[in-house]
Design an enzyme around this catalytic site. Structure first.
Site, PDB file in Angstrom:
ATOM      1  N   HIS A 202      39.315  50.446  50.140  1.00 19.53           N
ATOM      2  CA  HIS A 202      38.699  49.725  51.244  1.00 19.53           C
ATOM      3  C   HIS A 202      38.955  50.439  52.572  1.00 19.53           C
ATOM      4  O   HIS A 202      38.097  50.470  53.454  1.00 19.53           O
ATOM      5  CB  HIS A 202      39.252  48.301  51.312  1.00 19.53           C
ATOM      6  CG  HIS A 202      38.935  47.474  50.111  1.00 19.53           C
ATOM      7  ND1 HIS A 202      38.137  46.341  50.151  1.00 19.53           N
ATOM      8  CD2 HIS A 202      39.297  47.608  48.813  1.00 19.53           C
ATOM      9  CE1 HIS A 202      38.034  45.827  48.943  1.00 19.53           C
ATOM     10  NE2 HIS A 202      38.730  46.575  48.110  1.00 19.53           N
TER      11      HIS A 202
ATOM     12  N   ASP B  51      36.571  43.213  56.217  1.00 18.35           N
ATOM     13  CA  ASP B  51      36.354  43.278  54.774  1.00 18.35           C
ATOM     14  C   ASP B  51      36.004  41.908  54.208  1.00 18.35           C
ATOM     15  O   ASP B  51      36.456  40.869  54.697  1.00 18.35           O
ATOM     16  CB  ASP B  51      37.629  43.800  54.109  1.00 18.35           C
ATOM     17  CG  ASP B  51      37.386  44.288  52.700  1.00 18.35           C
ATOM     18  OD1 ASP B  51      37.281  43.446  51.781  1.00 18.35           O
ATOM     19  OD2 ASP B  51      37.278  45.506  52.504  1.00 18.35           O
TER      20      ASP B  51
END
Length: 490
Positions: free
Chosen positions: A20, A123
């Site tokens: 990520h 995210d």
């Protein structure tokens, strides 16, 4: 100067996992390259992940700021000093970590108060970011570390539950309402959807993901690391079914043009950049197989031995990146007897993190054995490298379908069951066969031609006037105008 428009300020907040954080840093570079003020929020032990590569970047690009907030280990029941998702293997610790991140909300609000950004890119797994952005009356964009095809598959599975119609875990079912006929088995779905393992953990995981998806629905829109030409039917499909604004700005890894930038992506590499390049330079074009299973999959010793035997039988040169927990473990515990001696000069084993983009972009690399994580898959596509697909868990079986059935640039090794632990289910004969098919003969040539066409499309997408470039410019213009229309957020 008085009267000048205020410079747009984007704050990015990635989930604390390598898969990520890597694309988030690339996205930050892309915003900065468009003269947008850019700030990344992270925690103390994750900060080197950003600060070290930015030391090099500051000589070639606009500055990117880092804001560090404390990670609440003591509140979340997480061992002190553990701040990264990649360090956990049990479902119990995964759930604890995901829930511990919710406690970052107050610290995030303090940073927002201090920096006063115009937009928060956070995210998917940080759902509280939607509420924080609303509190400051700015848009929250969700970063999806996946693709439109996988999102369409997930949407259809969640809505229609086609797996309920089959009588066994290995019976195929068709995923409804997709542009192509895509079939899966229950074995290939995430374990929590199959209700396997600890029932309470399954319930808690479903709650966590449910909260994330609910927050995404309330967000301003989604940034996707993909590009229109790669999956046009699924960009259109996902736009339709999601009801969200979606900006496809990938492949984001292509913002790294210099070898040093490619080398420094992610965790510090276990090999020197020049040693790696020198080894590749000694090989013929398209002669090397690169094998890597990413940062999360756990590969058993017995499966590693099967891979080694398959590589040796294929007679191909190779680079093999292997993540091992025990650094003091002897190689003969997971490699056939005298394997490294026999493979001397033919194979390069990297224990730990490998400079993946640097390897994939090298002309000597001819194929990529991959777990089909989306970062790796898209990096392979961007480098024009055919793939041997070996999905382990999460969205990886969906990504395999995209590569094999729609893009037609890979060969499946035969993985059948979703699990973070990869045991010796795939035998060396099948590994040898898949590698040989993707490296040797007419089929390999056809795969390479298709892969090269996708590489060209990927690179055109991010150039001036390309689809991803235009999406990025459109996003920046919309965010800039949002500042004078604060009531746009629903």
């Amino acid at each position: 100067m008085a009267g000048e428009p205020q410079r747009l300020h984007i704050m990015l907040f990635p989930f604390m996992a390598a898969g990520h954080m890597i694309p988030t840093l690339d996205i930050a570079k892309m915003f900065a390259a468009q003269q947008v003020k850019t700030t990344i929020v992270t925690t103390p032990r994750n900060s080197p992940f950003f600060t070290k590569p930015l030391e090099t970047y500051k000589n070639i690009g606009p500055p990117i700021d880092i804001e560090i907030i404390p990670f609440p280990c003591h509140l979340g029941g997480i061992p002190e000093g553990i701040e990264n998702f990649d360090q956990f293997t049990s479902d119990e610790m995964v759930v604890k970590f995901l829930k511990a991140t919710y406690m970052l909300q107050e610290s995030l609000e303090q940073v927002m108060e201090k920096c006063k950004p115009d937009c928060l890119v956070a995210d998917l797994l940080l759902p509280f970011a939607t509420d924080v952005a609303a509190k400051f009356n700015i848009p929250r964009l969700v970063f999806f570390g996946t693709n439109n095809f996988a999102q369409c598959v997930i949407y259809s599975i969640m809505k229609y539950k086609p797996y309920e119609a089959v009588s066994s875990d290995d019976e195929e079912f068709v995923i409804p309402n997709l542009p192509h006929e895509i079939k899966l088995t229950k074995f290939q779905l995430p374990e929590m959807m199959r209700e396997q393992g600890d029932k309470q953990m399954t319930i808690e995981l479903m709650e966590v993901f449910g909260r994330a998806l609910a927050a995404e629905q309330k967000s301003y829109g989604v940034i996707m690391n993909s590009f229109y030409e790669l999956e046009p039917e699924y960009v259109d499909c996902y736009n339709k079914v999601s009801g969200r604004k979606i900006w496809n700005i990938g492949p984001v890894s292509l913002c790294n043009r210099e070898n040093e930038a490619k080398f420094q992506r992610g965790i510090k590499s276990s090999i020197d950049e020049y040693d790696c390049l020198q080894w590749l330079d000694s090989k013929k074009p398209k002669s090397v197989v690169y094998i890597c299973f990413g940062s999360l999959a756990e590969i058993s010793n017995s499966q590693l031995r099967e891979i080694a035997m398959g590589l040796e039988a294929s007679e191909q040169d190779f680079i093999w990146a292997i993540k091992r927990k025990n650094e003091n473990e002897k190689n003969d515990e997971w490699l056939p007897h005298e394997f490294e001696k026999r493979m001397e000069g033919k194979g390069l084993i990297i224990r730990g993190w490998a400079p993946q983009v640097l390897i994939l972009d090298h002309e000597a690399t001819g194929a990529f054995v991959t777990h089909c994580g989306w970062n790796s898959t898209l990096e392979g596509i961007s480098s024009g490298v055919p793939m041997v697909t070996w999905p382990a868990f999460a969205d990886q079986f969906y990504n395999e379908k995209l590569v094999i059935q729609i893009l037609k640039t890979g060969i499946a090794v035969g993985a059948k069951e979703s699990s973070r632990t990869v045991d010796a289910k795939v035998k060396h004969e099948d590994i040898n066969k898949a590698i040989t098919r993707v490296m040797v003969g007419q089929e390999a040539l056809e795969l390479r031609i298709k892969a090269n066409k996708l590489k060209d499309l990927a690179r055109k997408a991010v150039e001036v006037g390309g689809s991803s470039y235009c999406h990025m410019r459109s996003l920046i213009q919309e965010l800039s105008s949002y500042n004078v229309k604060p009531n746009m957020l629903d």
